[in-house]
Every structure is written in C-alpha cells, then in structure tokens.
Scaffold this motif. Structure first.
Motif, PDB file in Angstrom:
ATOM      1  N   PHE A  98       0.859  -1.181   0.000  1.00 51.48           N
ATOM      2  CA  PHE A  98       0.000   0.000   0.000  1.00 51.48           C
ATOM      3  C   PHE A  98       0.896   1.232   0.000  1.00 51.48           C
ATOM      4  CE2 PHE A  98      -2.477   3.284   2.313  1.00 51.48           C
ATOM      5  CZ  PHE A  98      -3.487   3.438   1.369  1.00 51.48           C
ATOM      6  N   VAL A  99       0.570   2.206  -0.851  1.00 49.02           N
ATOM      7  CA  VAL A  99       1.400   3.407  -0.984  1.00 49.02           C
ATOM      8  C   VAL A  99       0.600   4.608  -0.463  1.00 49.02           C
ATOM      9  CG1 VAL A  99       2.761   4.829  -2.548  1.00 49.02           C
ATOM     10  CG2 VAL A  99       2.436   2.379  -3.040  1.00 49.02           C
ATOM     11  N   PRO A 100       0.768   4.993   0.815  1.00 49.72           N
ATOM     12  CA  PRO A 100      -0.045   6.060   1.401  1.00 49.72           C
ATOM     13  C   PRO A 100       0.509   7.470   1.214  1.00 49.72           C
ATOM     14  CG  PRO A 100       1.275   5.058   3.121  1.00 49.72           C
ATOM     15  CD  PRO A 100       1.629   4.351   1.835  1.00 49.72           C
ATOM     16  N   GLU A 101       1.772   7.582   0.762  1.00 52.69           N
ATOM     17  CA  GLU A 101       2.416   8.902   0.732  1.00 52.69           C
ATOM     18  C   GLU A 101       1.648   9.947  -0.083  1.00 52.69           C
ATOM     19  OE1 GLU A 101       3.949   6.069   0.366  1.00 52.69           O
ATOM     20  OE2 GLU A 101       5.513   5.971   1.909  1.00 52.69           O
ATOM     21  N   ASN A 123      -4.795   4.060  -7.563  1.00 51.29           N
ATOM     22  CA  ASN A 123      -4.086   3.898  -8.835  1.00 51.29           C
ATOM     23  C   ASN A 123      -2.593   3.668  -8.620  1.00 51.29           C
ATOM     24  OD1 ASN A 123      -2.503   5.823 -11.064  1.00 51.29           O
ATOM     25  ND2 ASN A 123      -3.915   4.309 -11.940  1.00 51.29           N
ATOM     26  N   ILE A 124      -2.005   4.470  -7.726  1.00 52.36           N
ATOM     27  CA  ILE A 124      -0.563   4.326  -7.474  1.00 52.36           C
ATOM     28  C   ILE A 124      -0.264   2.974  -6.827  1.00 52.36           C
ATOM     29  CG2 ILE A 124       1.360   5.229  -6.119  1.00 52.36           C
ATOM     30  CD1 ILE A 124       0.237   8.015  -6.562  1.00 52.36           C
ATOM     31  N   THR A 125      -1.147   2.536  -5.919  1.00 54.01           N
ATOM     32  CA  THR A 125      -0.945   1.239  -5.269  1.00 54.01           C
ATOM     33  C   THR A 125      -1.057   0.100  -6.278  1.00 54.01           C
ATOM     34  OG1 THR A 125      -1.807   2.081  -3.165  1.00 54.01           O
ATOM     35  CG2 THR A 125      -1.805  -0.304  -3.474  1.00 54.01           C
ATOM     36  N   ILE A 126      -2.053   0.169  -7.168  1.00 59.84           N
ATOM     37  CA  ILE A 126      -2.213  -0.871  -8.194  1.00 59.84           C
ATOM     38  C   ILE A 126      -0.993  -0.916  -9.100  1.00 59.84           C
ATOM     39  CG2 ILE A 126      -3.519  -1.489 -10.268  1.00 59.84           C
ATOM     40  CD1 ILE A 126      -6.037  -0.507  -8.833  1.00 59.84           C
ATOM     41  N   THR A 127      -0.521   0.261  -9.512  1.00 59.62           N
ATOM     42  CA  THR A 127       0.667   0.313 -10.386  1.00 59.62           C
ATOM     43  C   THR A 127       1.881  -0.269  -9.685  1.00 59.62           C
ATOM     44  OG1 THR A 127      -0.221   2.312 -11.440  1.00 59.62           O
ATOM     45  CG2 THR A 127       2.121   1.851 -11.747  1.00 59.62           C
ATOM     46  N   ALA A 128       2.062   0.060  -8.392  1.00 58.75           N
ATOM     47  CA  ALA A 128       3.210  -0.458  -7.635  1.00 58.75           C
ATOM     48  C   ALA A 128       3.126  -1.975  -7.467  1.00 58.75           C
ATOM     49  CB  ALA A 128       3.277   0.226  -6.270  1.00 58.75           C
ATOM     50  N   CYS A 129       1.903  -2.482  -7.189  1.00 56.04           N
ATOM     51  CA  CYS A 129       1.730  -3.930  -7.049  1.00 56.04           C
ATOM     52  C   CYS A 129       2.054  -4.650  -8.353  1.00 56.04           C
ATOM     53  CB  CYS A 129       0.299  -4.248  -6.625  1.00 56.04           C
ATOM     54  SG  CYS A 129      -0.099  -3.796  -4.912  1.00 56.04           S
ATOM     55  N   LEU A 130       1.581  -4.102  -9.468  1.00 54.54           N
ATOM     56  CA  LEU A 130       1.871  -4.713 -10.769  1.00 54.54           C
ATOM     57  C   LEU A 130       3.368  -4.677 -11.065  1.00 54.54           C
ATOM     58  CD1 LEU A 130      -1.079  -3.255 -12.897  1.00 54.54           C
ATOM     59  CD2 LEU A 130      -0.859  -5.598 -11.991  1.00 54.54           C
ATOM     60  N   ALA A 131       4.033  -3.584 -10.647  1.00 49.11           N
ATOM     61  CA  ALA A 131       5.479  -3.478 -10.877  1.00 49.11           C
ATOM     62  C   ALA A 131       6.245  -4.508 -10.069  1.00 49.11           C
ATOM     63  CB  ALA A 131       5.955  -2.070 -10.515  1.00 49.11           C
ATOM     64  N   ALA A 181      -3.229  -9.206 -11.637  1.00 50.28           N
ATOM     65  CA  ALA A 181      -4.235  -8.148 -11.670  1.00 50.28           C
ATOM     66  C   ALA A 181      -5.209  -8.286 -10.509  1.00 50.28           C
ATOM     67  CB  ALA A 181      -4.981  -8.181 -12.999  1.00 50.28           C
ATOM     68  N   ASN A 182      -5.616  -9.523 -10.213  1.00 52.65           N
ATOM     69  CA  ASN A 182      -6.549  -9.727  -9.101  1.00 52.65           C
ATOM     70  C   ASN A 182      -5.920  -9.344  -7.767  1.00 52.65           C
ATOM     71  OD1 ASN A 182      -8.620 -10.620 -10.738  1.00 52.65           O
ATOM     72  ND2 ASN A 182      -8.034 -12.788 -10.578  1.00 52.65           N
ATOM     73  N   GLU A 183      -4.644  -9.657  -7.595  1.00 52.32           N
ATOM     74  CA  GLU A 183      -3.958  -9.274  -6.356  1.00 52.32           C
ATOM     75  C   GLU A 183      -3.816  -7.759  -6.261  1.00 52.32           C
ATOM     76  OE1 GLU A 183      -1.067 -13.185  -5.712  1.00 52.32           O
ATOM     77  OE2 GLU A 183      -0.364 -11.472  -6.888  1.00 52.32           O
ATOM     78  N   ALA A 184      -3.598  -7.109  -7.398  1.00 50.85           N
ATOM     79  CA  ALA A 184      -3.397  -5.653  -7.390  1.00 50.85           C
ATOM     80  C   ALA A 184      -4.668  -4.909  -6.996  1.00 50.85           C
ATOM     81  CB  ALA A 184      -2.919  -5.191  -8.769  1.00 50.85           C
ATOM     82  N   ILE A 185      -5.827  -5.477  -7.361  1.00 52.91           N
ATOM     83  CA  ILE A 185      -7.082  -4.776  -7.046  1.00 52.91           C
ATOM     84  C   ILE A 185      -7.791  -5.404  -5.850  1.00 52.91           C
ATOM     85  CG2 ILE A 185      -7.406  -4.035  -9.442  1.00 52.91           C
ATOM     86  CD1 ILE A 185      -9.524  -6.253  -9.708  1.00 52.91           C
TER      87      ILE A 185
END
Length: 422
Positions: free
Chosen positions: A58-61, A104-112, A117-121
């Motif tokens: 999770f990217v809270p910044e 959006n940033i968290t999904i992008t970071a998870c994919l990176a 895709a299911n884990e990212a969302i």
C-alpha cells in the motif's frame, strides 16, 4: 448555512449551483473525515515500513500529502471568505480524487512488483468507503444533479487512471467495470435519498422560521394594542380631566380665587401623573436593548436586572472577539438567555446563576448555569417544560444546538452552541 445565518438559510434560485451558505455542521463533519483519513494514512505508512516480503503493498504517501494540504485548506477561514461558493466544491473534489490516486498508485506499484491483476485490485472495495463521505456532503449541500455529476465524474476519473495499467497486463476488466458502474449507480440512489431527506428538513426549517415570524408579529400587534389601551386609559383621561378642571377655573376665577387656585393645583397634579404614565408608555415603545446596545451589553443589562429584581445573583462574562452577529442570531440568543433566566428565577430556587457568552471567530457559545434544585429525574427536559420548546425552536432557526443538562440536585446548565461558517 446559518448566515451563519442560522436562520433557515439562503436558498439559491433554480439556475444557481447551490446554496451560498454551507449547511450547519457539514464543514465540521468534513474536517473530521479528512483528519481521520489523514491519521489512518500516517498510521499505515508507519506500519508499512516494517512490511515483510509477501505482505500486501500500500502506498499512502500521495494521500498523506493531498489530505495534509486539504486539512490546512479547510481550517483557513480566509479561503472560505475569498472563494465563496467555490470553497466547498474544491474541497470535495480534492477529497474524492485523493483515494482514487492512492488506489491507482498502489495498483501500479503492485503490478510493478509482479503481482497479478486480481492481487493488485484486492483492496479496491475500500474506495467505496473513502468516497462515501464526500458523496454524503454533496447530497447534503447540493441538488441531485450534482450527485449525478459526482458519481459519474468519479467513475470516469477512476476508469481513466485505473484501467490502463491493468489493460497492459491483459487483465479481464469486466468485473472491475461492473464494480465501477455498480458503485456509481448505488451512489446515485443513496444521493437521491439524502437529497430528498435534506429537502424535507429544509422545508421544515423554513416552516419553523415562518411560524416564528408570525408569532413575533402577533406578539408585536398585541403589544401595540395593549399600549394603545394604556395611552387611552391614562394620557387621554388625564388630559380630559385637566381640560374640565381648567374650564372650571375660568368660570370661578373672579368669584372665588381660592377655589380656583385649588383647582389649578389639582390640575397640576393630574398633569404630573399623566406625564409619568406617558413617559412609562413611551419607554415601552423604544427600541429593544439589542438594537440599542448589541448582544453583549443587552445580556449584561439583563443579568443586572435579574439581580436587582429577584433573590438570584446573576453574573455575566463575555468574550466577543467574533464581532457583531446578525440581528436574527442576536435576537435568538438573547431570547434563549432571557427564558433561561426567567425559569431560574421562577422555578430553580437558585441563589446564583452565571451567564457566559463566548463569541469566537468560529463558534458562538452561550451558557447559563445555576445552583438551584435542578430538574428531577421524572421531569422531562423538553416538550413544554417552562418554555423550553420555544428555546429549542429558536436554536433550530439559527442552526444552533441547544443542550440542557441537570442531574436533579446540583443545578441546571443551558448551553447553546452555534458553528460559524459551517
């Protein structure tokens, strides 16, 4: 709302975007929501520093930065004054954009990091809760068309930001799109219910305001009739008596000067008595203490009058840095204080009462506290209890909150609180 206005509020015409005033309590709720979200994000950021491999990312910044700026924005009253009607919509959209950007940033970071895709969302459902409070505020403050605009706007913004990185992974977006459309539809329905409830509440508030105005006019009309009767029964009768006496003086002046002199003296006594009554009636017709001196001085004089005319020692303190209030607010506050003091003198068996007025920049607080017998556990603090219903009605008319506290043996406290600009 409130001018503050505190009265039923100013309603815009059909072409206007919204009310020029913010509904009572709404801005306070909004500030608490942003503050809680900010604290939660800071907590998650601290916890995330010890994230082990395999734990959800999770990217809270970004959210911390956006919400930190937003809470400052909401606490600076000068921005509200300068921006006017634009103040609240800006805050609402920033509050709505923040969780979408975080997601959006968290999904992008998870994919990176190589997540599917299911884990990212996996935490996508949290967006519903993060956007629900801004939805309530939109429905509370504005008309239904702006609820639709909010629902559709957040849907498109989320689709634009969220779907591209998932499409690059070749993910099936059917479920995600269904969730987005379903959430927007649910938001529209909930917003419709809230707007109808708020509309009914505003109508009731307008009816209360109109009823209070009608009662005030009836009271003024009755008072005028009473004063007219007093003038007729005193001044008119006095002048008639003096005229008759002076006519008698002219008829006996030459024949009986002594009797004529006595009649002149009686005429003078009648004139003085009539003059006293006329002055009393004129005093009753003068402007109210509020119009002459303002709320603070009027309350001070009211407490002094209670002290001088009863066995209750009434003290008054004030902090009036907030400046002069609107006429309707001052009248409501003064009337509530007067009713509270009247109840203390008549029913509380008190020896002392303290009245305090805190007229701050953001909040107005009036408190009336006595050392009397209080209100017993079997006595209702409401309904028609010694004029309390009227006090509650006047508080509602200015968008204030009235609380009456008593434990039945150590006095009673009446506290009126009104938020300014909220």
């Amino acid at each position: 709302m409130s001018q503050n206005r505190g009265d039923a509020g100013i309603y815009a015409d059909n072409e206007s975007v919204a009310h020029t005033d913010i509904e009572p309590g709404l801005l306070r709720l909004f500030r608490w929501y942003i503050a809680i979200r900010l604290v939660l994000l800071v907590f998650l950021q601290l916890v995330g520093q010890d994230r082990a491999e395999g734990d959800p990312l999770f990217v809270p910044e970004p959210g911390i930065i956006i919400l930190g700026l937003l809470i400052i924005y909401l606490l600076v009253n000068r921005l509200h004054t300068r921006l006017g009607k634009r103040y609240l919509p800006i805050a609402i959209w920033v509050a709505a954009i923040s969780p979408i950007v975080e997601s959006n940033i968290t999904i992008t970071a998870c994919l990176a990091e190589g997540a599917s895709a299911n884990e990212a969302i996996a935490d996508y459902w949290l967006l519903f809760f993060y956007l629900f409070v801004p939805l309530i505020i939109v429905a509370w403050q504005y008309r239904f068309r702006w609820v639709i605009f909010f629902s559709v706007g957040t849907l498109f913004l989320e689709a634009i930001l969220t779907t591209p990185p998932l499409e690059e992974m070749g993910a099936d977006l059917t479920l995600l799109g269904t969730l987005m459309v379903g959430r927007a539809t649910l938001f529209a329905f909930v917003g419709l219910v809230i707007t109808k409830l708020v509309k009914a509440l505003r109508s009731q508030r307008e009816a209360l305001a109109q009823g209070a105005i009608t009662r005030e006019r009836l009271a003024m009309s009755e008072e005028r009739r009473r004063l007219a009767r007093e003038l007729h029964d005193t001044l008119a009768h006095t002048l008639s008596a003096v005229a008759v006496q002076l006519e008698g003086v002219t008829s006996i002046w030459d024949d009986d000067p002594t009797a004529a002199r006595r009649m002149v003296e009686r005429s003078l006594e009648s004139t003085r008595s009539g003059l006293t009554e006329a002055r009393r009636s004129i005093t009753a017709l003068r402007a109210s203490p509020l119009e002459e001196h303002g709320l603070t001085k009027a309350l001070e004089d009211l407490c002094q009058s209670v002290t001088e005319s009863s066995t209750v020692d009434a003290t008054f303190t004030a902090d009036s840095e907030g400046g002069r209030l609107t006429r309707d607010v001052e009248h409501a506050v003064y009337t509530i204080a007067r009713e509270a003091l009247t109840n203390i003198v008549r029913h509380a068996e008190a020896t002392r009462t303290a009245v305090r007025l805190d007229n701050g920049a953001r909040r107005l607080v009036l408190s009336v506290q006595d050392d009397g017998i209080g209100i017993g556990p079997n006595e209702a603090i409401g309904a028609d209890h010694h004029g309390v219903r009227g006090m509650y009605e006047r508080a509602d008319l200015i968008g204030a909150n009235l609380v009456i506290r008593s434990d039945g043996h150590s006095g009673t406290t009446v506290e009126l609180t009104m938020e300014k600009g909220s």
